[in-house]
Scaffold this motif. Structure first.
Motif, PDB file in Angstrom:
ATOM      1  N   ILE A   1      -7.423  -8.655   0.493  1.00  0.00           N
ATOM      2  CA  ILE A   1      -8.674  -9.450   0.956  1.00  0.00           C
ATOM      3  C   ILE A   1      -9.720  -9.542   2.108  1.00  0.00           C
ATOM      4  N   LEU A   2      -8.374 -10.618   2.958  1.00  0.00           N
ATOM      5  CA  LEU A   2      -8.422 -10.532   4.127  1.00  0.00           C
ATOM      6  C   LEU A   2      -8.497  -9.117   5.003  1.00  0.00           C
ATOM      7  N   TYR A   3      -8.418  -8.241   4.750  1.00  0.00           N
ATOM      8  CA  TYR A   3      -8.205  -7.581   5.202  1.00  0.00           C
ATOM      9  C   TYR A   3      -9.085  -6.721   5.759  1.00  0.00           C
ATOM     10  N   VAL A   4      -9.870  -6.749   4.457  1.00  0.00           N
ATOM     11  CA  VAL A   4     -11.634  -6.126   4.515  1.00  0.00           C
ATOM     12  C   VAL A   4     -12.697  -7.178   5.305  1.00  0.00           C
ATOM     13  N   ARG A   5     -12.284  -8.251   5.061  1.00  0.00           N
ATOM     14  CA  ARG A   5     -12.802  -8.766   6.088  1.00  0.00           C
ATOM     15  C   ARG A   5     -12.583  -8.834   7.487  1.00  0.00           C
ATOM     16  N   LEU A   6     -11.422  -8.740   7.648  1.00  0.00           N
ATOM     17  CA  LEU A   6     -10.860  -8.421   9.214  1.00  0.00           C
ATOM     18  C   LEU A   6     -10.767  -6.935  10.226  1.00  0.00           C
ATOM     19  N   ASP A   7     -11.211  -5.862   8.623  1.00  0.00           N
ATOM     20  CA  ASP A   7     -11.067  -5.018   9.437  1.00  0.00           C
ATOM     21  C   ASP A   7     -12.838  -3.974   8.685  1.00  0.00           C
ATOM     22  N   PRO A   8     -13.457  -3.565   9.679  1.00  0.00           N
ATOM     23  CA  PRO A   8     -15.040  -2.991   9.202  1.00  0.00           C
ATOM     24  C   PRO A   8     -14.795  -1.611   8.311  1.00  0.00           C
TER      25      PRO A   8
ATOM     26  N   PRO B   1      -1.934  -4.554  12.625  1.00  0.00           N
ATOM     27  CA  PRO B   1      -0.396  -4.895  12.177  1.00  0.00           C
ATOM     28  C   PRO B   1      -0.071  -5.819  11.441  1.00  0.00           C
ATOM     29  N   ALA B   2       0.068  -7.018  12.631  1.00  0.00           N
ATOM     30  CA  ALA B   2       0.674  -8.277  12.400  1.00  0.00           C
ATOM     31  C   ALA B   2       0.235  -8.955  10.825  1.00  0.00           C
ATOM     32  N   VAL B   3      -0.998  -8.831  10.594  1.00  0.00           N
ATOM     33  CA  VAL B   3      -1.841  -8.965   9.848  1.00  0.00           C
ATOM     34  C   VAL B   3      -1.036  -8.629   8.410  1.00  0.00           C
ATOM     35  N   THR B   4      -1.104  -7.110   8.239  1.00  0.00           N
ATOM     36  CA  THR B   4      -0.866  -6.493   7.411  1.00  0.00           C
ATOM     37  C   THR B   4       0.863  -7.078   6.629  1.00  0.00           C
ATOM     38  N   SER B   5       2.104  -6.942   7.741  1.00  0.00           N
ATOM     39  CA  SER B   5       3.020  -7.603   7.477  1.00  0.00           C
ATOM     40  C   SER B   5       3.517  -8.780   7.300  1.00  0.00           C
ATOM     41  N   PHE B   6       2.372  -9.284   7.482  1.00  0.00           N
ATOM     42  CA  PHE B   6       2.119 -10.800   7.671  1.00  0.00           C
ATOM     43  C   PHE B   6       2.601 -11.340   6.359  1.00  0.00           C
ATOM     44  N   GLY B   7       1.501 -10.491   5.705  1.00  0.00           N
ATOM     45  CA  GLY B   7       1.107  -9.952   4.262  1.00  0.00           C
ATOM     46  C   GLY B   7       2.228  -9.967   3.819  1.00  0.00           C
ATOM     47  N   MET B   8       2.734  -8.475   4.012  1.00  0.00           N
ATOM     48  CA  MET B   8       4.041  -8.057   3.022  1.00  0.00           C
ATOM     49  C   MET B   8       5.425  -9.429   3.163  1.00  0.00           C
ATOM     50  N   SER B   9       5.793  -9.996   4.314  1.00  0.00           N
ATOM     51  CA  SER B   9       6.627 -11.023   4.174  1.00  0.00           C
ATOM     52  C   SER B   9       6.363 -12.083   3.477  1.00  0.00           C
ATOM     53  N   LEU B  10       4.936 -12.663   2.924  1.00  0.00           N
ATOM     54  CA  LEU B  10       4.280 -13.926   2.810  1.00  0.00           C
ATOM     55  C   LEU B  10       4.787 -13.500   1.306  1.00  0.00           C
ATOM     56  N   GLY B  11       5.223 -12.087   0.555  1.00  0.00           N
ATOM     57  CA  GLY B  11       5.062 -12.147  -1.001  1.00  0.00           C
ATOM     58  C   GLY B  11       6.524 -12.621  -1.058  1.00  0.00           C
ATOM     59  N   PHE B  12       7.094 -12.336   0.372  1.00  0.00           N
ATOM     60  CA  PHE B  12       9.154 -11.243   0.339  1.00  0.00           C
ATOM     61  C   PHE B  12       9.620 -13.214  -0.182  1.00  0.00           C
ATOM     62  N   VAL B  13       8.763 -14.034   0.521  1.00  0.00           N
ATOM     63  CA  VAL B  13       8.888 -15.016   1.162  1.00  0.00           C
ATOM     64  C   VAL B  13      10.050 -16.010  -0.110  1.00  0.00           C
ATOM     65  N   VAL B  14       9.376 -15.552  -1.253  1.00  0.00           N
ATOM     66  CA  VAL B  14      10.382 -16.112  -2.736  1.00  0.00           C
ATOM     67  C   VAL B  14      10.806 -15.083  -3.227  1.00  0.00           C
ATOM     68  N   GLY B  15      11.215 -14.145  -3.023  1.00  0.00           N
ATOM     69  CA  GLY B  15      12.287 -13.260  -2.944  1.00  0.00           C
ATOM     70  C   GLY B  15      13.904 -12.916  -1.959  1.00  0.00           C
ATOM     71  N   GLY B  16      12.669 -13.000  -1.025  1.00  0.00           N
ATOM     72  CA  GLY B  16      13.593 -12.689   0.813  1.00  0.00           C
ATOM     73  C   GLY B  16      15.140 -13.441   0.354  1.00  0.00           C
ATOM     74  N   ALA B  17      14.544 -14.898   0.797  1.00  0.00           N
ATOM     75  CA  ALA B  17      14.981 -15.679   0.657  1.00  0.00           C
ATOM     76  C   ALA B  17      16.628 -15.829   0.660  1.00  0.00           C
TER      77      ALA B  17
END
Lengths: 343, 325
Positions: free
Chosen positions: B313-320, B249-265
Motif C-alpha cells: 500500500i505504501l509503495y502505491v503511494r510512493l511510486d506513481p 528499494p530501501a523501502v521494499t527491503s524495510f517492508g520485508m524485514s518488518l515482516g521478518f521482525v517477528v520470525g527472524g529473531a
C-alpha cells in the motif's frame, strides 16, 4: 536454422576444457547431468573466458585455496583421526596445549578432532543442499520461462509463497515434525532454500527466452527439454554458478543454525552440533572459548571462500557488471571533483 | 486498486498454503507425534480440551475434508487449543504475552540498522573511494560470513561473561515489577542492548550496500548535475535530490524485514534467552507442544504477510509507476 544456431553457439569444442578448470565447474556439471541431457560441458564462449578468468583472478584463487584446504581436511579426517572423534580421550575443559592444540570439550573430547571430522558432515550437507536446491530452482525457473503463461503464473505463485513464508520458523516446524536425522536436515533445507534460486534463475531465463535464437529453435521444432537445457541454460551458466555458490553458503549456514538449535541429528559430528554441545555444556559461561571458536570460524571461512569465488565469477563473467564497474570508475571522478569544488 | 487487489489475493493464497501446511504436517508425518503428546499429557486435561485438540490434530475418525474445513474455521476464529507445555493457558494467550518482546527487540534493531545502514550507504556513495566506501563493505561482508548465532555467542561471551557489561539472559531482571517506572524501563533497555546490537551488526551491511549501489546510479542522473550547477549546498543535493530518489528499494527491503521482525529473531532470542515468540517456538518444539508450535507459526506467517501488504500500500503511494501499470 538449427545448425547455424548450434554452429555459432558451439564453435568452441565442448569437452576440450582443461580438466583442472575448476572444481566448482565440475560440481555444476554433475548437477546438470541429472537433467539427463549432455548440457554440462562447460558452456561455450562465455565459459571459456570464465575458466580462464577464474584461473587468473586473485579472489577466486584465494577462495579456492581456502575451500581446498577444508575439502582436503574433510577427506583426510578418517586418516588423521581414525578414532571416533566424540570418544572421550582426555580431561574435561582443558585449554589448548601441545597434546590437544585446540583444547578439549566439557566432556573431554579433542576439539581439533571434532572440528576436522565436523567438516565432513557440514561440507557434505552444504554441497548436497546447494546442488539440489539450485537444480530444483533451475528446473522451475527454466520451465517457468520456457512455457510462460499459466505455467509461469502457477510456478511464480508457488515460488513467491515459499519466499514469503518465514524461513527459520518453517525450518523449525518441519524439523520438529519429521523424524530426526541427516536426511531430514537435507530435505528441510532444500524445501526452504529452493525458492530463492528459482526466482533469480527464472528472471535470467526469461530474458534469454526472449532472444531470437530461442525463437528460432522453437520454430525449428526442437523439443522443449532440449531448448531449455541446450539453448537457454548454457547462456546463463555464470548465474547458475553464482546461485549454486549462494545455495551452498545457505546450506552450510542453515544446517549449522538448525543443529545449533538441537533440531538436527545431535549424534553426528558437524560444526553445527559442535556448537550445539558447546552451548549446551555451558562452554561460554565457564570461559571455554576454544570449544566454540573453531567450528564457527570454519563455517565463516568456508562461507567467505565461497563468497570470494562468487564475486570472482561475477567479475569475470558478467559483462554488465564489468560495465558497471567501469562506469562507476567514471562516476568516481565526479564526487571527488565535487568535493574539491565545494571545498 | 487492481494492484492492491492482486496482492491481497496473493497474500490470501499464501496464508491458505500456510494453514494447509499446518493442517497436513501432524496428519501425514511418520511416527505419529501427536499420539505421543496425548499420551504424555492426557490426564491433566479437561475432556473438552482433549476434544478440541483431537479435532485440531485429526486424531478422530471424521473424513479428512471435514477435518480440513473445521480446521480452517478453528484457525480463523482463533481457536488454537491449549498449550501443553504451559498448561492450561490457551495458545493465543501464550503468544500474546510474548509477542511484545519480539516486536520490541526486532523493531528497535531493525530501525537502528536501517537508519544507520542507509546513512552509511549514502555517505559511501557520495564519497566514492573514501574511508566509508572502501573500508566498511569488505569488513561487513567478512562479518556476514560468520553464522549469526555464533557472533551472538561471541558477543555474549565477550560483553556478558568476560567484561560483565550486560546481563546474560532474559528481558528484565526477575523480581522487578513491570510497569512504566524509570527503573524498569532502564533495566529493559539494558537487557536489550546486546541482542539488538548483534542483529544490527549482521544486518547493517545489507542496508549499506543496497543503498550505496542505488545511490551510485542516482548520482549519475542529470538532475544531480543540474542541482550542482544551480549551486545548491552539497548536503541538500545529497539528501533531498540523490538519497530521496534512491530510497525506493530501501523501502521494499524495510517492508520485508518488518515482516521478518517477528520470525527472524529466533536465533537471537535463543542465544540470549530472550522471552519472545522465537524462543517460545523452540521451547514448544522441545516440549512437544504441537498446538503452541502451530499457533506460533501461523502468527509469525500472518505478521509477515500483513507487513508485506502494508508495504504494498505504501509503495502505491510512493511510486506513481505502480499505480499506472
Amino acid at each position: 536454422m538449427t545448425n547455424s544456431i548450434e554452429g555459432t553457439a558451439s564453435t568452441v569444442p565442448q569437452r576440450t576444457r582443461p580438466p583442472s578448470g575448476s572444481r566448482h565447474r565440475g560440481a555444476i556439471a554433475g548437477n546438470d547431468d541429472g537433467g539427463a541431457t549432455p548440457i554440462a560441458g562447460p558452456p561455450r564462449r562465455p565459459g571459456g573466458s570464465l575458466v580462464h578468468g577464474l584461473l587468473t583472478n586473485r579472489k577466486a584463487a584465494t577462495g579456492a585455496l581456502i575451500l581446498g584446504v577444508f575439502i582436503v581436511a574433510a577427506l583426510l579426517a578418517p586418516v588423521l583421526y581414525p578414532d571416533d572423534p566424540s570418544r572421550i580421550t582426555a580431561l574435561a575443559s582443558q585449554p589448548p596445549s601441545s597434546d590437544f592444540p585446540l583444547g578439549t570439550t566439557a566432556k573431554g573430547q579433542d576439539v581439533l578432532a571434532l572440528t576436522v571430522h565436523g567438516a565432513r558432515s557440514s561440507l557434505f550437507v552444504g554441497l548436497t543442499v546447494g546442488i539440489v536446491a539450485t537444480f530444483v530452482g533451475l528446473l522451475v525457473g527454466l520451465a517457468s520461462a520456457y512455457f510462460g503463461k499459466l505455467a509461469d503464473d502457477a510456478l511464480s505463485l508457488l515460488t513467491n509463497v515459499f519466499l514469503l513464508l518465514p524461513g527459520l520458523p518453517l525450518l523449525v516446524i518441519l524439523a520438529a515434525f519429521l523424524p530426526p536425522g541427516l536426511g531430514t536436515v537435507i530435505l528441510v533445507l532444500i524445501v526452504t532454500g529452493w525458492a530463492g534460486s528459482a526466482r533469480v534463475l527464472r528472471s535470467q531465463a526469461l530474458s534469454i527466452r526472449a532472444k531470437d535464437f530461442v525463437a528460432a529453435a522453437v520454430v525449428a521444432g526442437e523439443r522443449p527439454l532440449r531448448i531449455m537445457f541446450r539453448e537457454i541454460l548454457p547462456n546463463m551458466a555464470s548465474i547458475v554458478m553464482g546461485t549454486l555458490l549462494a545455495c551452498v553458503i545457505y546450506g552450510i549456514g542453515a544446517q549449522a543454525g538448525l543443529e545449533f538449535l538441537g533440531l538436527g541429528d545431535v549424534s553426528t559430528v558437524s560444526w553445527g552440533t559442535n556448537l550445539y554441545w558447546a552451548s549446551n555444556d555451558g562452554a561460554l559461561l565457564v570461559g571455554a572459548w576454544w570449544a566454540f571458536i573453531p567450528s564457527g570460524l570454519c563455517i565463516a571461512l568456508v562461507a567467505f571462500a565461497l563468497a570470494l569465488i562468487n564475486y570472482a565469477v561475477d567479475e569475470v563473467t558478467n559483462p554488465r557488471l564489468r560495465k558497471v564497474t567501469f562506469r562507476t570508475g567514471k562516476r568516481q571522478a565526479d564526487p571527488t571533483d565535487k568535493g574539491k569544488a565545494s571545498a | 486498486m487492481r494492484f492492491i487487489l492482486r496482492r491481497l489475493g496473493f497474500y490470501f493464497i499464501a496464508f491458505w498454503a500456510c494453514i494447509t501446511l499446518n493442517f497436513m504436517l501432524p496428519r501425514f508425518m511418520p511416527g505419529d507425534p501427536v499420539s505421543r503428546m496425548f499420551a504424555r499429557s492426557q490426564d491433566r486435561m479437561q475432556p473438552e480440551q482433549i476434544d478440541q485438540l483431537r479435532r485440531l490434530f485429526g486424531v478422530d475418525d471424521r473424513p479428512i475434508w471435514e477435518q480440513y474445513i473445521n480446521y480452517i474455521g478453528d484457525v480463523l476464529t482463533g481457536q488454537m487449543g491449549v498449550s501443553i507445555s504451559r498448561f492450561p493457558t490457551p495458545v493465543t494467550e501464550v503468544i500474546a504475552s510474548q509477542i511484545g518482546w519480539t516486536i520490541l527487540l526486532g523493531g528497535v534493531s531493525l530501525i537502528i540498522a536501517a537508519v544507520v545502514g542507509n546513512l552509511l550507504g549514502i555517505l559511501a556513495a557520495w564519497r566514492r573511494g573514501g574511508l566509508v566506501d572502501s573500508g566498511l563493505p569488505p569488513l561487513l561482508i567478512f562479518i556476514g560470513s560468520f553464522p549469526y548465532f555464533w557472533l551472538a555467542m561471541a558477543a555474549l561471551y565477550l560483553f556478558g561473561v568476560v567484561l560483565g557489561w550486560f546481563p546474560l539472559r532474559h528481558a528484565f531482571t526477575s523480581g522487578l515489577e513491570p510497569g512504566f517506572t524509570g527503573e524498569y524501563l532502564l533495566d529493559v533497555a539494558h537487557h536489550l542492548v546486546l541482542p539488538a546490537l548483534t542483529i544490527v551488526l549482521v544486518s547493517i551491511g545489507g542496508w549499506m550496500l543496497g543503498m550505496r549501489n542505488t545511490m551510485i546510479a542516482t548520482n549519475a542522473e542529470d538532475y544531480i548535475i543540474m542541482a550542482e550547477a544551480k549551486g545548491l549546498k552539497p548536503g541538500r543535493i545529497m539528501f533531498r535530490y540523490a538519497a530521496r530518489n534512491a530510497m525506493l528499494p530501501a523501502v521494499t527491503s524495510f517492508g520485508m524485514s518488518l515482516g521478518f521482525v517477528v520470525g527472524g529473531a529466533l536465533l537471537t532470542e535463543v542465544v540470549f534467552a530472550y522471552p519472545g515468540v522465537g524462543y517460545q517456538l523452540l521451547a514448544a518444539v522441545q516440549g512437544l507442544d504441537y498446538p503452541l508450535m502451530q499457533g506460533l507459526f501461523l502468527t509469525i506467517t500472518a505478521a509477515v504477510l500483513i507487513a508485506n501488504f502494508l508495504v504494498d500500500i505504501l509503495y502505491v503511494r510512493l511510486d506513481p509507476r505502480v499505480r499506472t501499470s
